[in-house]
Write an enzyme that holds these catalytic residues in place. Structure first.
Site, PDB file in Angstrom:
ATOM      1  N   LYS A  89     -11.691   3.546 -48.658  1.00 18.37           N
ATOM      2  CA  LYS A  89     -12.118   3.610 -50.055  1.00 18.37           C
ATOM      3  C   LYS A  89     -11.520   4.781 -50.830  1.00 18.37           C
ATOM      4  O   LYS A  89     -11.332   4.704 -52.033  1.00 18.37           O
ATOM      5  CB  LYS A  89     -13.645   3.656 -50.136  1.00 18.37           C
ATOM      6  CG  LYS A  89     -14.257   2.303 -49.796  1.00 18.37           C
ATOM      7  CD  LYS A  89     -15.698   2.225 -50.254  1.00 18.37           C
ATOM      8  CE  LYS A  89     -16.218   0.816 -50.114  1.00 18.37           C
ATOM      9  NZ  LYS A  89     -16.423   0.447 -48.698  1.00 18.37           N
ATOM     10  N   GLU A 111     -20.621   2.326 -59.289  1.00 20.90           N
ATOM     11  CA  GLU A 111     -21.749   1.633 -58.685  1.00 20.90           C
ATOM     12  C   GLU A 111     -21.608   1.823 -57.180  1.00 20.90           C
ATOM     13  O   GLU A 111     -20.511   2.020 -56.682  1.00 20.90           O
ATOM     14  CB  GLU A 111     -21.712   0.137 -59.026  1.00 20.90           C
ATOM     15  CG  GLU A 111     -20.797  -0.719 -58.120  1.00 20.90           C
ATOM     16  CD  GLU A 111     -19.301  -0.423 -58.285  1.00 20.90           C
ATOM     17  OE1 GLU A 111     -18.920   0.122 -59.330  1.00 20.90           O
ATOM     18  OE2 GLU A 111     -18.535  -0.735 -57.352  1.00 20.90           O
ATOM     19  N   SER A 378     -10.856  -0.640 -41.135  1.00 26.29           N
ATOM     20  CA  SER A 378     -11.131  -0.092 -42.464  1.00 26.29           C
ATOM     21  C   SER A 378     -11.929   1.206 -42.456  1.00 26.29           C
ATOM     22  O   SER A 378     -11.815   2.010 -43.369  1.00 26.29           O
ATOM     23  CB  SER A 378     -11.850  -1.137 -43.318  1.00 26.29           C
ATOM     24  OG  SER A 378     -13.022  -1.606 -42.674  1.00 26.29           O
TER      25      SER A 378
HETATM   26  C1  LIG Z   1     -16.846  -0.819 -48.244  1.00 28.20           C
HETATM   27  C2  LIG Z   1     -16.241  -1.107 -46.957  1.00 28.20           C
HETATM   28  C3  LIG Z   1     -15.716  -2.387 -46.656  1.00 28.20           C
HETATM   29  C4  LIG Z   1     -15.817  -3.555 -47.594  1.00 28.20           C
HETATM   30  O1  LIG Z   1     -15.135  -3.411 -48.805  1.00 28.20           O
HETATM   31  P1  LIG Z   1     -13.795  -4.198 -49.111  1.00 28.20           P
HETATM   32  O2  LIG Z   1     -13.604  -4.010 -50.568  1.00 28.20           O
HETATM   33  O3  LIG Z   1     -14.017  -5.631 -48.731  1.00 28.20           O
HETATM   34  O4  LIG Z   1     -12.734  -3.577 -48.297  1.00 28.20           O
HETATM   35  C5  LIG Z   1     -15.095  -2.575 -45.432  1.00 28.20           C
HETATM   36  N1  LIG Z   1     -15.034  -1.582 -44.518  1.00 28.20           N
HETATM   37  C6  LIG Z   1     -15.535  -0.351 -44.755  1.00 28.20           C
HETATM   38  C7  LIG Z   1     -15.415   0.684 -43.702  1.00 28.20           C
HETATM   39  C8  LIG Z   1     -16.154  -0.075 -45.982  1.00 28.20           C
HETATM   40  O5  LIG Z   1     -16.658   1.150 -46.207  1.00 28.20           O
END
Ligand SMILES: *Cc1c(COP(=O)(O)O)cnc(C)c1O
Length: 392
Positions: A89, A111, A378
């Site tokens: 993020k 948000e 992610s």
């Molecule tokens: C917020 C988040 C997501 C989901 O958000 P996307 O916009 O779909 O990427 C996925 N993995 C992690 C670690 C997150 O913090």
């Protein structure tokens, strides 16, 4: 065809479904953003913060023990979990805050659901000494007390939202309302590839660093392109960040993994692409979990970051044109995925990313011969260990 078109349409999806008062601001943002795309100074500045502050490039790591366990797959992990704040993020919040600065805005709003985007926004705002206010549902404030505290430590103000389901979608409604009233000095940082044009495009652009690096790194290691890309899909920003730079590589098969929660038939899930229908939410048209009257349903996932009833419009488009396939993984399977990666590689993944990890076992059964795959890891799982402890 180049997507989106100048009005932000990805086929029939996307667009700008906003109150008239916001149209002028969106037009200005669009103009500013397209100028910055080719502005060398801006790009250098963005690259500087990604490298020196966030910790890019992230590794493309060959998960050898996991691959041997899965037998037919050679798995590479794109390690977004190693970034500052522990997830992808920060790529987006750094990008958007630099745009805000260029536009002379002094107040940042956002948000947040689980608090991850709120923390990433508060982090970027602190870095540049900007005033930051984050809208968050009261339900989420209770569930995610630690992230509320983090945001406060970082100097942000958390504004409780007690309307509707008191979760992410209501927080987003309030943030949009604030923005309409305060556009002169305020910049709204949206956390995923959702919202009205140009947000889905802008967030894709900032997150594409994931796929650009991964593509280069994979070719260097393997001398060819991967067979598969795999990423979890909440709003869809980590997935689109990985997928987009491979869009024209037709041999590369793309799979997005949604959260099936307690199962698609239970009605308690977040699989907007698998089980939703086209509708308008938060300023754009996309697949959406809604009832017959168009009222938005409450989403569920064990992974707070996937718990969103909509999905970015470009994913709806990818699905419609068949460029990507979307599958789903339930809560229980995701927890197994988390355990699998922890034990096989010594890496505890975020519950969101664990959905993509969990799908590897299913993919291994599908492939006819040995295949290579890049998984977007992610985020890291430290934030989830307390919750997991109750569930295992
Ligand atoms: C917020 C988040 C997501 C989901 O958000 P996307 O916009 O779909 O990427 C996925 N993995 C992690 C670690 C997150 O913090």
């Amino acid at each position: 065809m180049k997507t989106p078109d100048q009005h932000g349409h990805f086929g029939e999806f996307g667009g700008q479904f906003v109150p008239e008062t916001l149209m002028a601001v969106l037009a200005q943002l669009q103009k500013e953003f397209s100028a910055l795309k080719s502005d060398k100074r801006f790009q250098r500045e963005f690259q500087f913060y990604l490298r020196e502050y966030a910790g890019r490039p992230t590794n493309l790591y060959l998960a050898d023990r996991l691959s041997r366990h899965l037998k037919r797959l050679k798995v590479y992990l794109k390690r977004e979990d190693l970034l500052h704040t522990g997830a992808h993020k920060i790529n987006n919040t750094l990008g958007q805050i630099l745009v805000a600065r260029r536009m002379g805005k002094t107040r940042i709003i956002a948000e947040t659901g689980a608090g991850q985007h709120g923390v990433a926004t508060a982090t970027a705002a602190a870095l540049f000494g900007l005033k930051c206010e984050v809208y968050m549902g009261t339900e989420d404030i209770e569930r995610q007390a630690l992230n509320v505290f983090r945001m406060k430590l970082l100097g942000a103000k958390v504004i409780p939202v007690a309307s509707g389901s008191r979760t992410l979608k209501d927080a987003m409604n309030e943030a949009i309302r604030d923005w309409v009233t305060n556009v002169r000095d305020t910049f709204y940082i949206i956390g995923s590839v959702a919202g009205p044009h140009p947000y889905p495009l802008m967030v894709r652009e900032f997150q594409s660093v994931i796929g650009k690096e991964a593509r280069r790194q994979f070719i260097k290691k393997e001398g060819r392109l991967p067979d598969y890309l795999l990423a979890c899909v909440g709003g869809g920003s980590n997935a689109m960040g990985l997928f987009h730079p491979f869009f024209n590589d037709r041999s590369v098969k793309i799979i997005g993994v949604e959260a099936a929660g307690h199962g698609l038939s239970s009605g308690q899930h977040s699989a907007a692409l698998a089980a939703g229908s086209p509708g308008v939410l938060h300023g754009s048209k996309s697949m959406l979990l809604q009832n017959a009257d168009g009222q938005v349903k409450i989403a569920h996932s064990v992974a707070a970051g996937l718990d969103y009833p909509g999905v970015g419009p470009e994913h709806s488009y990818y699905k419609q044109i068949g460029r990507a396939e979307y599958v789903s993984v339930n809560d229980r399977e995701a927890i197994e995925g988390l355990k699998l990666l922890s034990r096989a590689e010594g890496i505890i993944p975020a519950l969101e990313s664990s959905h993509a990890i969990a799908y590897l076992s299913k993919l291994a059964r599908r492939v006819k011969r040995r295949a290579t795959v890049i998984v977007c890891l992610s985020g890291r799982g430290d934030k989830d260990v307390a919750a997991i402890r109750e569930l295992i």
